[in-house]
Design a protein around this motif. Structure first.
Motif, PDB file in Angstrom:
ATOM      1  N   ARG A 146      -7.693  18.610   8.168  1.00  0.00           N
ATOM      2  CA  ARG A 146      -8.104  18.311   9.529  1.00  0.00           C
ATOM      3  C   ARG A 146      -7.680  16.901   9.901  1.00  0.00           C
ATOM      4  NH1 ARG A 146     -10.123  20.585  13.907  1.00  0.00           N
ATOM      5  NH2 ARG A 146     -11.891  19.170  14.068  1.00  0.00           N
ATOM      6  N   LEU A 147      -7.246  16.707  11.131  1.00  0.00           N
ATOM      7  CA  LEU A 147      -6.794  15.397  11.595  1.00  0.00           C
ATOM      8  C   LEU A 147      -7.994  14.632  12.147  1.00  0.00           C
ATOM      9  CD1 LEU A 147      -3.476  16.411  13.409  1.00  0.00           C
ATOM     10  CD2 LEU A 147      -3.865  15.905  10.983  1.00  0.00           C
ATOM     11  N   VAL A 148      -8.677  13.941  11.234  1.00  0.00           N
ATOM     12  CA  VAL A 148      -9.832  13.115  11.593  1.00  0.00           C
ATOM     13  C   VAL A 148      -9.683  11.774  10.883  1.00  0.00           C
ATOM     14  CG1 VAL A 148     -11.393  15.055  12.010  1.00  0.00           C
ATOM     15  CG2 VAL A 148     -11.202  14.106   9.711  1.00  0.00           C
ATOM     16  N   PRO A 149     -10.273  10.701  11.420  1.00  0.00           N
ATOM     17  CA  PRO A 149     -10.040   9.377  10.849  1.00  0.00           C
ATOM     18  C   PRO A 149     -10.371   9.254   9.367  1.00  0.00           C
ATOM     19  CG  PRO A 149     -11.000   9.159  13.032  1.00  0.00           C
ATOM     20  CD  PRO A 149     -11.012  10.627  12.706  1.00  0.00           C
ATOM     21  N   ARG A 150     -11.402   9.950   8.901  1.00  0.00           N
ATOM     22  CA  ARG A 150     -11.802   9.810   7.495  1.00  0.00           C
ATOM     23  C   ARG A 150     -10.686  10.184   6.528  1.00  0.00           C
ATOM     24  NH1 ARG A 150     -15.385  13.669   7.146  1.00  0.00           N
ATOM     25  NH2 ARG A 150     -14.412  15.092   5.682  1.00  0.00           N
ATOM     26  N   LYS A 151      -9.845  11.135   6.897  1.00  0.00           N
ATOM     27  CA  LYS A 151      -8.866  11.678   5.955  1.00  0.00           C
ATOM     28  C   LYS A 151      -7.719  10.711   5.643  1.00  0.00           C
ATOM     29  CE  LYS A 151     -10.960  15.731   5.947  1.00  0.00           C
ATOM     30  NZ  LYS A 151     -11.620  16.302   4.750  1.00  0.00           N
ATOM     31  N   GLY A 152      -7.436   9.764   6.533  1.00  0.00           N
ATOM     32  CA  GLY A 152      -6.426   8.763   6.234  1.00  0.00           C
ATOM     33  C   GLY A 152      -5.017   9.099   6.656  1.00  0.00           C
ATOM     34  N   GLN A 153      -4.821  10.154   7.448  1.00  0.00           N
ATOM     35  CA  GLN A 153      -3.459  10.447   7.915  1.00  0.00           C
ATOM     36  C   GLN A 153      -2.892   9.298   8.755  1.00  0.00           C
ATOM     37  OE1 GLN A 153      -6.075  12.606   8.634  1.00  0.00           O
ATOM     38  NE2 GLN A 153      -5.492  14.725   8.171  1.00  0.00           N
ATOM     39  N   ASP A 154      -3.763   8.564   9.443  1.00  0.00           N
ATOM     40  CA  ASP A 154      -3.290   7.442  10.251  1.00  0.00           C
ATOM     41  C   ASP A 154      -2.616   6.387   9.383  1.00  0.00           C
ATOM     42  OD1 ASP A 154      -5.746   6.909   9.033  1.00  0.00           O
ATOM     43  OD2 ASP A 154      -6.500   5.682  10.687  1.00  0.00           O
ATOM     44  N   ARG A 155      -3.186   6.133   8.208  1.00  0.00           N
ATOM     45  CA  ARG A 155      -2.574   5.145   7.325  1.00  0.00           C
ATOM     46  C   ARG A 155      -1.261   5.666   6.736  1.00  0.00           C
ATOM     47  NH1 ARG A 155      -7.377   2.247   7.086  1.00  0.00           N
ATOM     48  NH2 ARG A 155      -7.065   0.069   6.484  1.00  0.00           N
ATOM     49  N   LEU A 156      -1.211   6.948   6.417  1.00  0.00           N
ATOM     50  CA  LEU A 156       0.038   7.494   5.886  1.00  0.00           C
ATOM     51  C   LEU A 156       1.181   7.287   6.878  1.00  0.00           C
ATOM     52  CD1 LEU A 156      -1.082  10.909   4.332  1.00  0.00           C
ATOM     53  CD2 LEU A 156      -0.490   8.805   3.111  1.00  0.00           C
ATOM     54  N   VAL A 157       0.935   7.591   8.135  1.00  0.00           N
ATOM     55  CA  VAL A 157       1.980   7.463   9.143  1.00  0.00           C
ATOM     56  C   VAL A 157       2.352   6.000   9.348  1.00  0.00           C
ATOM     57  CG1 VAL A 157       2.501   7.773  11.595  1.00  0.00           C
ATOM     58  CG2 VAL A 157       1.414   9.621  10.297  1.00  0.00           C
ATOM     59  N   ARG A 158       1.353   5.142   9.474  1.00  0.00           N
ATOM     60  CA  ARG A 158       1.635   3.727   9.727  1.00  0.00           C
ATOM     61  C   ARG A 158       2.374   3.083   8.567  1.00  0.00           C
ATOM     62  NH1 ARG A 158      -1.253  -0.611   8.416  1.00  0.00           N
ATOM     63  NH2 ARG A 158      -3.194   0.525   8.051  1.00  0.00           N
ATOM     64  N   LEU A 159       2.055   3.494   7.332  1.00  0.00           N
ATOM     65  CA  LEU A 159       2.653   2.879   6.149  1.00  0.00           C
ATOM     66  C   LEU A 159       3.967   3.535   5.730  1.00  0.00           C
ATOM     67  CD1 LEU A 159      -0.592   2.465   3.998  1.00  0.00           C
ATOM     68  CD2 LEU A 159       0.656   0.668   5.204  1.00  0.00           C
ATOM     69  N   TRP A 160       4.331   4.638   6.386  1.00  0.00           N
ATOM     70  CA  TRP A 160       5.505   5.365   5.929  1.00  0.00           C
ATOM     71  C   TRP A 160       6.793   4.538   5.913  1.00  0.00           C
ATOM     72  CZ3 TRP A 160       6.131   8.892   2.696  1.00  0.00           C
ATOM     73  CH2 TRP A 160       7.372   9.537   2.553  1.00  0.00           C
ATOM     74  N   PRO A 161       7.047   3.674   6.888  1.00  0.00           N
ATOM     75  CA  PRO A 161       8.268   2.860   6.798  1.00  0.00           C
ATOM     76  C   PRO A 161       8.343   2.034   5.515  1.00  0.00           C
ATOM     77  CG  PRO A 161       7.407   2.784   9.029  1.00  0.00           C
ATOM     78  CD  PRO A 161       6.367   3.480   8.194  1.00  0.00           C
ATOM     79  N   ARG A 162       7.206   1.593   4.989  1.00  0.00           N
ATOM     80  CA  ARG A 162       7.213   0.847   3.733  1.00  0.00           C
ATOM     81  C   ARG A 162       7.612   1.742   2.567  1.00  0.00           C
ATOM     82  NH1 ARG A 162       1.737  -2.524   3.055  1.00  0.00           N
ATOM     83  NH2 ARG A 162       2.721  -2.787   1.003  1.00  0.00           N
ATOM     84  N   VAL A 163       7.123   2.981   2.567  1.00  0.00           N
ATOM     85  CA  VAL A 163       7.500   3.917   1.502  1.00  0.00           C
ATOM     86  C   VAL A 163       8.991   4.229   1.606  1.00  0.00           C
ATOM     87  CG1 VAL A 163       7.154   6.232   0.560  1.00  0.00           C
ATOM     88  CG2 VAL A 163       5.193   4.922   1.406  1.00  0.00           C
ATOM     89  N   ARG A 164       9.444   4.455   2.831  1.00  0.00           N
ATOM     90  CA  ARG A 164      10.842   4.868   3.004  1.00  0.00           C
ATOM     91  C   ARG A 164      11.831   3.734   2.705  1.00  0.00           C
ATOM     92  NH1 ARG A 164      14.469   8.058   7.197  1.00  0.00           N
ATOM     93  NH2 ARG A 164      14.443  10.087   6.150  1.00  0.00           N
ATOM     94  N   ALA A 165      11.359   2.513   2.771  1.00  0.00           N
ATOM     95  CA  ALA A 165      12.239   1.405   2.412  1.00  0.00           C
ATOM     96  C   ALA A 165      12.664   1.503   0.954  1.00  0.00           C
ATOM     97  CB  ALA A 165      11.527   0.075   2.671  1.00  0.00           C
ATOM     98  N   ALA A 166      11.771   2.036   0.107  1.00  0.00           N
ATOM     99  CA  ALA A 166      12.102   2.213  -1.315  1.00  0.00           C
ATOM    100  C   ALA A 166      12.703   3.577  -1.607  1.00  0.00           C
ATOM    101  CB  ALA A 166      10.848   2.002  -2.164  1.00  0.00           C
ATOM    102  N   HIS A 167      12.470   4.537  -0.708  1.00  0.00           N
ATOM    103  CA  HIS A 167      12.950   5.908  -0.912  1.00  0.00           C
ATOM    104  C   HIS A 167      13.560   6.391   0.411  1.00  0.00           C
ATOM    105  CE1 HIS A 167      10.679   6.022  -4.706  1.00  0.00           C
ATOM    106  NE2 HIS A 167       9.730   5.385  -4.035  1.00  0.00           N
ATOM    107  N   PRO A 168      14.784   5.973   0.711  1.00  0.00           N
ATOM    108  CA  PRO A 168      15.361   6.226   2.035  1.00  0.00           C
ATOM    109  C   PRO A 168      15.520   7.693   2.405  1.00  0.00           C
ATOM    110  CG  PRO A 168      16.612   4.563   0.836  1.00  0.00           C
ATOM    111  CD  PRO A 168      15.664   5.168  -0.144  1.00  0.00           C
ATOM    112  N   ASP A 169      15.542   8.577   1.404  1.00  0.00           N
ATOM    113  CA  ASP A 169      15.716  10.001   1.701  1.00  0.00           C
ATOM    114  C   ASP A 169      14.398  10.760   1.711  1.00  0.00           C
ATOM    115  OD1 ASP A 169      15.344   9.591  -0.996  1.00  0.00           O
ATOM    116  OD2 ASP A 169      16.749  11.165  -1.631  1.00  0.00           O
ATOM    117  N   ALA A 170      13.267  10.052   1.569  1.00  0.00           N
ATOM    118  CA  ALA A 170      11.960  10.711   1.517  1.00  0.00           C
ATOM    119  C   ALA A 170      11.468  11.075   2.918  1.00  0.00           C
ATOM    120  CB  ALA A 170      10.942   9.821   0.821  1.00  0.00           C
ATOM    121  N   TRP A 171      10.652  12.132   2.975  1.00  0.00           N
ATOM    122  CA  TRP A 171      10.051  12.603   4.226  1.00  0.00           C
ATOM    123  C   TRP A 171       8.536  12.677   4.076  1.00  0.00           C
ATOM    124  CZ3 TRP A 171      12.459  14.931   8.766  1.00  0.00           C
ATOM    125  CH2 TRP A 171      13.848  14.781   8.785  1.00  0.00           C
TER     126      TRP A 171
END
Length: 376
Positions: free
Chosen positions: A196-221
């Motif tokens: 469920r898309l609710v604040p407790r689950k943390g999907q907001d942080r996953l999306v906001r932090l994704w550019p940092r993950v992709r900087a180390a893994h450019p082909d990741a989704w």
């Protein structure tokens, strides 16, 4: 045994509690069960028609109102149940005494993370009120039981955690068709969250932090599967982070039958949940972590409530502070960088779920509880 359920949480609406309730309904006296549930649409009608149990849906949500009580007593008297089961003890436990007296049967209730969070903000009296007329209350984790026990008025407190259908959620499920639907390359490293898309689950942080993950893994989704009140905010955050050009997919709601493939399509499952609202918005356990592990996928879990109990840290996944951005990024990066570690964690997680979290064993435990309270 004839069973009457009253619940506001019912498939096909997505959510962990809905799956919990649905799996118990499927496995415990389904041919002799009547469910009183919330309003539904055409999809809900089609779902209900496929079940062995019968469902009566009220015009709106199922809350402890006079209308809900009258409707439940009316259909209950025609069903002639041996026991009533409430899908959640708060607030539906407020009706337990009048339902039990009106139908002349014991009332049992499930509990989840919400009930366990109430005592932490000085609302233990609400738990006591909601459980005073119950024959038994179930708990889903050590964490929830520890917090509920001092406040529960019911004479019996029994552990009945959510489980996993290990025949449905399996590494053998083909997730490739969903990758294709999402537009994710078949060989790309894929991190995902299904919830469920609710604040407790943390999907907001996953999306906001994704550019940092992709900087180390450019082909990741990254794929976020689900619906809920956070959807519009996530859409804006995904656009700010680069959207599909940055490897971010907001897939929306997945049909019930597609859930196993959603997990199987992933390389890492991440839901960095966090406790909110002074402790009242908390993860009681986190069935999604178990379903992902059953599909052979390592998990990154937040440390909210009982969620850490659904992971074997270092073996099947990583537990992080759901508010610690650096820890979330490091955990995802660590699993993406370790192909062998992911494979090993997937095998261990699958075996652990089979051994300890099988719905077959959990449903048998719940059936014994109903037998005990009816026979008391």
């Amino acid at each position: 045994m004839r069973v009457l359920w009253l619940t506001n949480d019912l498939p096909p609406r997505a959510g962990g509690i809905q799956q919990f309730v649905g799996n118990l309904l499927d496995r415990v006296h389904p041919d002799d069960t009547l469910v009183v549930g919330p309003a539904g649409d055409d999809e809900a009608a089609a779902h209900d028609a496929r079940q062995r149990y019968r469902t009566v849906r009220l015009p709106g949500p199922v809350f402890p109102t006079p209308r809900t009580l009258r409707s439940t007593l009316t259909v209950g008297r025609s069903h002639r149940p041996d026991v009533v089961v409430l899908g959640a003890s708060w607030p539906l436990g407020e009706l337990a005494g009048r339902l039990g007296d009106g139908l002349g049967v014991p009332v049992v209730s499930l509990s989840h993370g919400l009930e366990a969070g109430l005592p932490g903000v000085g609302l233990g009296r609400l738990v006591r009120r909601a459980t005073r007329d119950l024959a038994a209350l179930t708990t889903i984790s050590d964490w929830t039981e520890d917090r509920l026990r001092p406040h529960v008025a019911a004479p019996r407190l029994v552990r009945v955690p959510p489980g996993v259908d290990e025949e449905r959620f399996t590494p053998d499920v083909d997730g490739g068709r969903l990758r294709e639907r999402w537009g994710v390359p078949p060989d790309a490293p894929l991190v995902g969250c299904v919830s469920r898309l609710v604040p407790r689950k943390g999907q907001d942080r996953l999306v906001r932090l994704w550019p940092r993950v992709r900087a180390a893994h450019p082909d990741a989704w990254l794929v976020v599967v689900g619906e809920g009140p956070l959807a519009s905010r996530l859409a804006r955050a995904a656009a700010d982070a680069g959207g599909r050009q940055a490897g971010i997919v907001l897939a929306g709601r997945a049909p019930w039958e597609d859930l196993p493939a959603c997990y199987a399509a992933l390389d890492v499952f991440a839901m960095p949940c966090r406790t909110r609202l002074a402790g009242t918005d908390v993860e009681g356990l986190g069935i999604v972590y178990l379903e992902a592990q059953a599909c052979g996928v390592p998990v990154v879990a937040g440390d909210s409530g009982g969620a850490p109990e659904a992971v074997r840290p270092g073996e099947t996944g990583t537990v992080v502070d759901g508010r610690d951005d650096d820890a979330i990024v490091a955990a995802i990066d660590g699993w993406l960088a370790d192909d062998r570690g992911r494979a090993d964690a997937g095998a261990v997680g699958r075996a652990w779920v089979e051994r300890q979290w099988s719905w077959t064993a959990i449903a048998e435990r719940f059936a014994r509880l109903l037998d005990d309270v009816v026979g008391a």
